[in-house]
Design a protein around this motif. Structure first.
Motif, short mmCIF file in Angstrom:
data_model
loop_
_atom_site.label_atom_id
_atom_site.label_comp_id
_atom_site.label_asym_id
_atom_site.label_seq_id
_atom_site.Cartn_x
_atom_site.Cartn_y
_atom_site.Cartn_z
N GLU A 264 0.66 -1.05 0.05
CA GLU A 264 -0.13 0.15 0.11
C GLU A 264 0.60 1.34 -0.04
O GLU A 264 0.22 2.70 0.09
N ARG A 265 1.98 1.13 0.07
CA ARG A 265 2.98 2.24 -0.10
C ARG A 265 4.27 1.94 -1.06
O ARG A 265 4.39 0.67 -1.20
N ASP A 266 5.08 2.97 -1.44
CA ASP A 266 6.10 2.88 -2.30
C ASP A 266 7.38 2.84 -1.69
O ASP A 266 8.44 2.79 -2.32
N ASP A 267 7.51 2.78 -0.24
CA ASP A 267 8.62 3.07 0.39
C ASP A 267 8.99 2.07 1.45
O ASP A 267 9.42 2.45 2.37
N GLU A 396 10.14 7.62 -14.05
CA GLU A 396 8.97 7.07 -14.80
C GLU A 396 8.70 5.60 -14.16
O GLU A 396 7.83 5.01 -14.12
N MET A 397 9.96 4.95 -13.60
CA MET A 397 9.79 3.76 -13.40
C MET A 397 8.76 3.98 -11.80
O MET A 397 8.02 3.05 -11.63
N LEU A 398 9.22 4.86 -11.20
CA LEU A 398 8.50 5.19 -9.74
C LEU A 398 6.62 5.32 -10.17
O LEU A 398 5.92 4.46 -9.41
N GLN A 399 6.55 5.99 -11.23
CA GLN A 399 5.29 6.22 -11.72
C GLN A 399 4.57 4.74 -12.16
O GLN A 399 3.34 4.50 -11.85
N TRP A 400 5.47 4.16 -12.72
CA TRP A 400 4.89 2.51 -13.38
C TRP A 400 4.66 1.82 -12.13
O TRP A 400 3.74 1.31 -12.01
N TYR A 401 5.58 1.76 -11.23
CA TYR A 401 5.61 0.97 -10.04
C TYR A 401 4.40 1.38 -9.18
O TYR A 401 3.62 0.40 -8.61
N ARG A 402 3.98 2.61 -9.19
CA ARG A 402 2.65 2.87 -8.38
C ARG A 402 1.48 2.63 -8.85
O ARG A 402 0.77 2.11 -8.21
N GLU A 403 1.32 2.53 -10.26
CA GLU A 403 0.23 2.22 -10.97
C GLU A 403 0.11 0.74 -11.02
O GLU A 403 -1.24 0.43 -11.07
N ARG A 404 1.10 0.16 -11.10
CA ARG A 404 0.78 -1.37 -11.48
C ARG A 404 0.96 -2.10 -9.94
O ARG A 404 0.33 -3.33 -10.10
#
Length: 521
Positions: A264-267, A396-404
């Motif tokens: 539920e988080r990217d960190d 872009e990688m972080l955005q993709w990671y958050r979306e997928r």
């Protein structure tokens, strides 16, 4: 005389009353003192340690710990590991008190886990001791990369029940003699990079682990990656030993469907301690619920799960047992009788950290094209993740990671929880946090820093164990096919034989059922 008697009666009555009163006062005085003494005797421990004193921050009774408290060394590698694994003097799991994690021969069944890993201590130690809490007694760790570094290997070697196997030239030469190279069930995975190479390596390691498990008197063997935790749901004691002890004697293999982590988080830094939401396996859901919510649960990804969906398995140690790829076991003489568990599962922490994108990229040398990644990865999401990690910028990688990967839509999360697709599982978090706060991880690191590396001695001792793959019973014996040109030529002939599809292939990581299965079912 009559007057004398009459005058003396009051005096006698008064004396009796005084005696009774004094005795009553004595009783009332002695009784509380007696009760107090009795209570003191009951509370007195006769010199035993008080339970609270056992939690003294200066005393540890876990495996790998000495009688003296761990000390902090100036070496950056050991101190960094201690800081990363954490240490607290306020324990939250009192029922770990005085538990040595050292199981006697009278406890059955005896369970072993084997893995092939390049992870560090921050991942291996929580993974290992969590499974020790569940009842696993032996671990066969095939290590390379970071896991084979001096500080990591020294720490692992101090833990009772752990056997560390290094990927040396001697090991590779021994595995080159395995009978697997003369058989067809694994042939379609030979001589391919990345995931295919790992799949073959895992199978060869599993074959050797069977021998070690038999020599150690194990009853069951499980192959797990160090990003997977057994979840023994359905048992009263949260015990893998209890779960397997209830398996009927005629069952050869037990399948654990896998649940996939939903971060539920990217960190996220420590997945085992920070992730509590999981997506359930198809096998644990009603068919209409699974397919009815398939698109919402998939969130634009290639499949319902990011990676595999066919679970992992435990095999009963017996004659002629062999691996059947990383997810299953087989038998040379019969088709194993298997059951699939209806509640217990394997928790797979899939891409829980953003850094997992680049770590997978750095392990493979394939070109980031749709065609070339098929040589490296078996599953569609792994291919897409590799291409993004190889071609996109950090943002872009972080955005993709958050979306997928990251589940940020709380409304959708709640909806899928109500449907039973998503679920909360807190037990691993609580157990591992309790272990961390007890100081067990940091103490093992500190103990390892004081010892000398026994790698050379280990290689000598493991040589006989490795060679046993060619000398034990027919279940593991191998036919020598040589090394170098002869081995390559034999393997090529095997590949040609395997192409006819006559013999069943090893079970690879498989995606869960898709909507296509629903439409044609």
């Amino acid at each position: 005389m009559a007057g004398l008697y009459s005058s003396s009666r009051p005096t006698s009555s008064s004396s009796s009353s005084q005696i009774f009163t004094s005795r009553l006062l004595l009783l009332l005085t002695v009784l509380p003192l007696t009760l107090a003494c009795f209570a003191f005797v009951l509370q007195w421990r006769g010199g035993l340690n008080d339970p609270i004193t056992r939690w003294s921050p200066d005393h540890y009774d876990f495996p790998g710990m000495g009688s003296s408290p761990p000390s902090h060394h100036s070496h950056s590698s050991s101190s960094d590991c201690v800081d990363l694994l954490g240490r607290s003097h306020s324990p939250s799991f009192p029922y770990y008190r005085d538990w040595q994690f050292d199981y006697g021969s009278d406890l059955r069944p005896k369970i072993s886990i084997t893995t092939s890993t390049s992870a560090g201590l921050e991942q291996i130690l929580p993974w290992m001791f969590y499974h020790k809490v569940l009842g696993v007694s032996n671990f066969f760790l095939f290590v390379e990369g970071k896991a084979a570094s001096p500080i990591v290997s020294k720490a692992l070697e101090t833990i009772p029940g752990v056997k560390v196997i290094y990927r040396t030239r001697e090991l590779e030469e021994q595995q080159a003699k395995s009978r697997i190279w003369n058989e067809t069930w694994l042939a379609s995975f030979f001589y391919k990079p990345c995931n295919y190479e790992l799949f073959v390596k895992q199978s060869l390691n599993m074959e050797m682990a069977i021998v070690m498990a038999r020599e150690s008197g194990m009853d069951w063997i499980i192959h797990l990656d160090t990003d997977e935790l057994i979840y023994p749901a359905g048992t009263h004691e949260y015990s893998l030993r209890q779960l397997l002890s209830d398996v009927p004697g005629n069952v050869d293999m037990v399948i654990f469907p896998n649940y996939e982590s939903s971060v539920e988080r990217d960190d996220i830094k420590e997945p085992f301690s920070e992730v509590s939401m999981f997506k359930k396996n198809y096998d644990h859901l009603p068919k209409d619920v699974y397919f009815g919510n398939y698109k919402e649960a998939t969130r634009g990804n290639p499949n319902y799960f990011l990676t595999y969906g066919n679970g992992k398995s435990a095999a009963r140690i017996q004659d002629h047992l062999r691996p059947n790829g990383a997810h299953r076991w087989h038998n040379y003489m019969k088709t194993p009788n298997e059951i699939k568990l209806e509640e217990a599962a394997v928790l797979h922490y899939t891409y829980p950290k953003f850094s997992d994108l680049t770590s997978r990229r750095d392990r493979c040398g394939c070109k980031p094209t749709k065609e070339d990644v098929k040589r490296c990865f078996m599953l569609e999401f792994d291919r897409a993740a590799f291409i993004i990690a190889s071609t996109a910028t950090q943002e872009e990688m972080l955005q993709w990671y958050r979306e997928r990967i990251v589940w940020t839509d709380k409304a959708l999360n709640l909806k899928l929880m109500r449907k039973g697709i998503l679920t909360r599982i807190y037990a691993p978090m609580v157990i591992i946090q309790g272990l961390r706060e007890s100081g067990v991880f940091s103490s093992i690191v500190a103990k390892a820093a004081q010892t000398t590396l026994s790698k050379d001695n280990f290689l000598k001792s493991i040589e006989s164990s490795n060679s046993s793959t060619t000398t034990t019973s027919n279940s593991i014996s191998s036919r020598k096919i040589g090394i170098g040109g002869e081995s390559q030529a034999t393997a090529r002939r095997v590949l040609e034989i395997g192409d006819d599809g006559y013999l069943p292939s090893a079970i690879p990581p498989l995606s869960p059922p898709s909507l296509d299965h629903f439409q044609f079912s």
